[in-house]
Design a protein around this motif. Structure first.
Motif, PDB file in Angstrom:
ATOM      1  N   THR A   3      30.870 129.631  22.976  1.00 13.33           N
ATOM      2  CA  THR A   3      30.509 128.614  21.992  1.00 13.33           C
ATOM      3  C   THR A   3      28.989 128.552  21.914  1.00 13.33           C
ATOM      4  N   ASN A   4      28.484 127.963  20.836  1.00 17.01           N
ATOM      5  CA  ASN A   4      27.027 127.871  20.721  1.00 17.01           C
ATOM      6  C   ASN A   4      26.512 126.531  21.236  1.00 17.01           C
ATOM      7  N   GLY A   5      27.432 125.684  21.755  1.00 14.68           N
ATOM      8  CA  GLY A   5      26.999 124.449  22.397  1.00 14.68           C
ATOM      9  C   GLY A   5      26.883 123.258  21.483  1.00 14.68           C
ATOM     10  N   ASN A   6      26.826 123.456  20.162  1.00 16.12           N
ATOM     11  CA  ASN A   6      26.719 122.320  19.259  1.00 16.12           C
ATOM     12  C   ASN A   6      28.024 121.525  19.247  1.00 16.12           C
ATOM     13  N   THR A   7      27.927 120.204  19.418  1.00 10.29           N
ATOM     14  CA  THR A   7      29.124 119.362  19.422  1.00 10.29           C
ATOM     15  C   THR A   7      29.535 119.088  17.988  1.00 10.29           C
ATOM     16  N   LEU A   8      30.742 119.519  17.636  1.00  7.87           N
ATOM     17  CA  LEU A   8      31.252 119.345  16.281  1.00  7.87           C
ATOM     18  C   LEU A   8      32.058 118.060  16.161  1.00  7.87           C
ATOM     19  N   ILE A   9      32.917 117.821  17.146  1.00  9.13           N
ATOM     20  CA  ILE A   9      33.745 116.606  17.185  1.00  9.13           C
ATOM     21  C   ILE A   9      33.574 115.959  18.549  1.00  9.13           C
ATOM     22  N   GLN A  10      33.333 114.652  18.539  1.00  8.45           N
ATOM     23  CA  GLN A  10      33.208 113.903  19.782  1.00  8.45           C
ATOM     24  C   GLN A  10      34.190 112.733  19.733  1.00  8.45           C
ATOM     25  N   VAL A  11      35.165 112.775  20.614  1.00  7.72           N
ATOM     26  CA  VAL A  11      36.186 111.723  20.684  1.00  7.72           C
ATOM     27  C   VAL A  11      35.841 110.817  21.863  1.00  7.72           C
ATOM     28  N   LYS A  12      35.731 109.518  21.589  1.00  6.07           N
ATOM     29  CA  LYS A  12      35.342 108.563  22.640  1.00  6.07           C
ATOM     30  C   LYS A  12      36.374 107.444  22.752  1.00  6.07           C
ATOM     31  N   HIS A  13      37.014 107.381  23.916  1.00  2.98           N
ATOM     32  CA  HIS A  13      37.926 106.275  24.268  1.00  2.98           C
ATOM     33  C   HIS A  13      38.978 106.033  23.177  1.00  2.98           C
ATOM     34  N   LEU A  14      39.577 107.116  22.703  1.00  4.03           N
ATOM     35  CA  LEU A  14      40.550 107.028  21.610  1.00  4.03           C
ATOM     36  C   LEU A  14      41.858 106.401  22.101  1.00  4.03           C
ATOM     37  N   LYS A  15      42.339 105.432  21.317  1.00  5.92           N
ATOM     38  CA  LYS A  15      43.590 104.749  21.653  1.00  5.92           C
ATOM     39  C   LYS A  15      44.477 104.667  20.418  1.00  5.92           C
ATOM     40  N   LEU A  53      45.977 115.215  17.711  1.00  5.62           N
ATOM     41  CA  LEU A  53      45.484 116.153  16.698  1.00  5.62           C
ATOM     42  C   LEU A  53      45.371 115.479  15.333  1.00  5.62           C
ATOM     43  N   ARG A  54      46.401 114.714  14.963  1.00  9.76           N
ATOM     44  CA  ARG A  54      46.422 114.069  13.653  1.00  9.76           C
ATOM     45  C   ARG A  54      45.395 112.937  13.567  1.00  9.76           C
ATOM     46  N   SER A  55      44.975 112.436  14.713  1.00  4.82           N
ATOM     47  CA  SER A  55      43.925 111.408  14.719  1.00  4.82           C
ATOM     48  C   SER A  55      42.561 111.990  14.402  1.00  4.82           C
ATOM     49  N   LEU A  56      42.371 113.294  14.662  1.00  4.74           N
ATOM     50  CA  LEU A  56      41.051 113.899  14.467  1.00  4.74           C
ATOM     51  C   LEU A  56      40.606 113.856  13.013  1.00  4.74           C
ATOM     52  N   ASN A  57      41.571 113.877  12.061  1.00  2.00           N
ATOM     53  CA  ASN A  57      41.188 113.705  10.651  1.00  2.00           C
ATOM     54  C   ASN A  57      41.801 112.446  10.050  1.00  2.00           C
ATOM     55  N   LEU A  58      42.168 111.528  10.953  1.00  2.00           N
ATOM     56  CA  LEU A  58      42.668 110.190  10.589  1.00  2.00           C
ATOM     57  C   LEU A  58      43.963 110.218   9.778  1.00  2.00           C
ATOM     58  N   LEU A  59      44.781 111.263   9.949  1.00  2.00           N
ATOM     59  CA  LEU A  59      46.148 111.174   9.450  1.00  2.00           C
ATOM     60  C   LEU A  59      46.908 110.129  10.261  1.00  2.00           C
ATOM     61  N   GLN A  61      45.868 106.593  12.174  1.00  2.00           N
ATOM     62  CA  GLN A  61      44.768 105.642  12.313  1.00  2.00           C
ATOM     63  C   GLN A  61      44.716 105.130  13.749  1.00  2.00           C
ATOM     64  N   PRO A  62      43.626 105.385  14.464  1.00  5.34           N
ATOM     65  CA  PRO A  62      43.546 104.942  15.861  1.00  5.34           C
ATOM     66  C   PRO A  62      43.559 103.414  15.986  1.00  5.34           C
ATOM     67  N   THR A  63      44.057 102.942  17.124  1.00  5.29           N
ATOM     68  CA  THR A  63      43.990 101.514  17.446  1.00  5.29           C
ATOM     69  C   THR A  63      42.595 101.147  17.919  1.00  5.29           C
ATOM     70  N   GLY A  64      41.952 102.097  18.584  1.00  3.80           N
ATOM     71  CA  GLY A  64      40.600 101.844  19.087  1.00  3.80           C
ATOM     72  C   GLY A  64      39.898 103.148  19.402  1.00  3.80           C
ATOM     73  N   GLY A  65      38.603 103.047  19.666  1.00  6.78           N
ATOM     74  CA  GLY A  65      37.810 104.230  19.987  1.00  6.78           C
ATOM     75  C   GLY A  65      37.081 104.785  18.780  1.00  6.78           C
ATOM     76  N   SER A  66      36.354 105.873  19.000  1.00  2.00           N
ATOM     77  CA  SER A  66      35.524 106.478  17.958  1.00  2.00           C
ATOM     78  C   SER A  66      35.796 107.978  17.875  1.00  2.00           C
ATOM     79  N   ILE A  67      35.657 108.516  16.651  1.00  2.00           N
ATOM     80  CA  ILE A  67      35.739 109.966  16.434  1.00  2.00           C
ATOM     81  C   ILE A  67      34.519 110.357  15.611  1.00  2.00           C
ATOM     82  N   PHE A  68      33.580 111.041  16.255  1.00  4.58           N
ATOM     83  CA  PHE A  68      32.378 111.505  15.559  1.00  4.58           C
ATOM     84  C   PHE A  68      32.608 112.941  15.087  1.00  4.58           C
ATOM     85  N   PHE A  69      32.443 113.159  13.790  1.00  5.94           N
ATOM     86  CA  PHE A  69      32.549 114.501  13.220  1.00  5.94           C
ATOM     87  C   PHE A  69      31.248 114.797  12.489  1.00  5.94           C
ATOM     88  N   ASP A  70      30.571 115.861  12.905  1.00  2.00           N
ATOM     89  CA  ASP A  70      29.240 116.161  12.375  1.00  2.00           C
ATOM     90  C   ASP A  70      28.310 114.956  12.523  1.00  2.00           C
TER      91      ASP A  70
END
Length: 259
Positions: A3-15, A53-59, A61-70
């Motif tokens: 990998t080139n090290g760049n973070t594309l998706i960052q999932v934090k405390h997903l519920k 997996l389906r939470s990564l593009n919000l198919l 909807q999470p109850t809590g937490g964050s999903i950073f994309f780009d």
């Protein structure tokens, strides 16, 4: 896979909870996906893999937490623009950057394969029809289906339909591909042809997150493996670490049943 090290998706405390928290489909998951990663997500049925997996593009909807994309938290309704002003978050724009391939192919039965592939790029991205058709034929050629462009989905085998579903997602030029058990609905003899396409994508550097029951694929192609059970990531590591030196008792038990 490097990998080139760049973070594309960052999932934090997903519920993701159901029945007011009685069912914890996802229970405090934090995962980083780097550009070029090929992540295999494994685990028993009901462990939360597809929900994750389906939470990564919000198919889902999470109850809590964050999903950073780009760098943008796509769980927020409003995000800062370049000037710092809060504007409505354009989820559709982010979803265009995430190709999704499901267990079932979701091809439009009344459209030819070519039309299935060019519809979204032309209507959503405004791609020129001639350009879209040329790109579609090139992609079909890559997966050995150039002669099926004018066929209808009913005329294709399951493996052929899934290969079309993959290259249809590639038509949108995504930054990451999400695969939700893409071979589980196929007859055993058709699994290999789909996995070959996925392997080729991985070798070309496509960032991929794949929920799979195919341990051979996870072991051979993935650079990272996540083991999920009870809505949690119980162990994470390289294929060698996960398959040859598992630490978690649940993972050891799981591997003893599937290998």
């Amino acid at each position: 896979m490097a990998t080139n090290g760049n973070t594309l998706i960052q999932v934090k405390h997903l519920k993701k909870y159901y029945n007011r928290g009685a069912i914890k489909a996802l229970d405090d998951i934090s995962v980083d996906v780097h550009q070029g990663d090929v992540i295999a997500v494994i685990g028993p049925s009901g462990s939360g893999k597809s929900t994750f997996l389906r939470s990564l593009n919000l198919l889902e909807q999470p109850t809590g937490g964050s999903i950073f994309f780009d760098g943008v938290d796509i769980t927020k309704k409003k995000v800062p623009d370049a000037s710092g002003r809060m504007v409505k978050m354009n989820l559709d724009l982010h979803r265009q950057k995430m190709g999704m391939v499901f267990q079932h192919f979701n091809l439009f039965p009344h459209m030819t394969i070519l039309h299935n592939m060019t519809l979204a790029p032309v209507q959503v991205k405004g791609m020129n029809e001639a350009v879209a058709e040329k790109k579609a034929r090139e992609l079909l050629s890559r997966v050995g289906l150039e002669d099926r462009a004018n066929a209808y989905p009913i005329q294709l085998s399951g493996g052929q339909k899934q290969r079309v579903a993959i290259v249809r997602a590639l038509m949108m030029e995504p930054e990451v591909m999400l695969f939700d058990e893409p071979t589980s609905a196929l007859d055993p003899e058709m699994v290999g042809e789909v996995l070959e396409v996925m392997k080729e994508l991985a070798h070309q550097g496509m960032t991929m997150v794949c929920v799979t029951h195919e341990m051979g694929f996870a072991r051979e192609v993935g650079n990272r493996v996540l083991f999920m059970a009870d809505g949690k990531v119980l162990e994470e590591g390289t294929p060698e670490e996960i398959f040859e030196r598992p630490q978690n008792p649940r993972l050891k038990d799981f591997l003893s049943q599937v290998l």
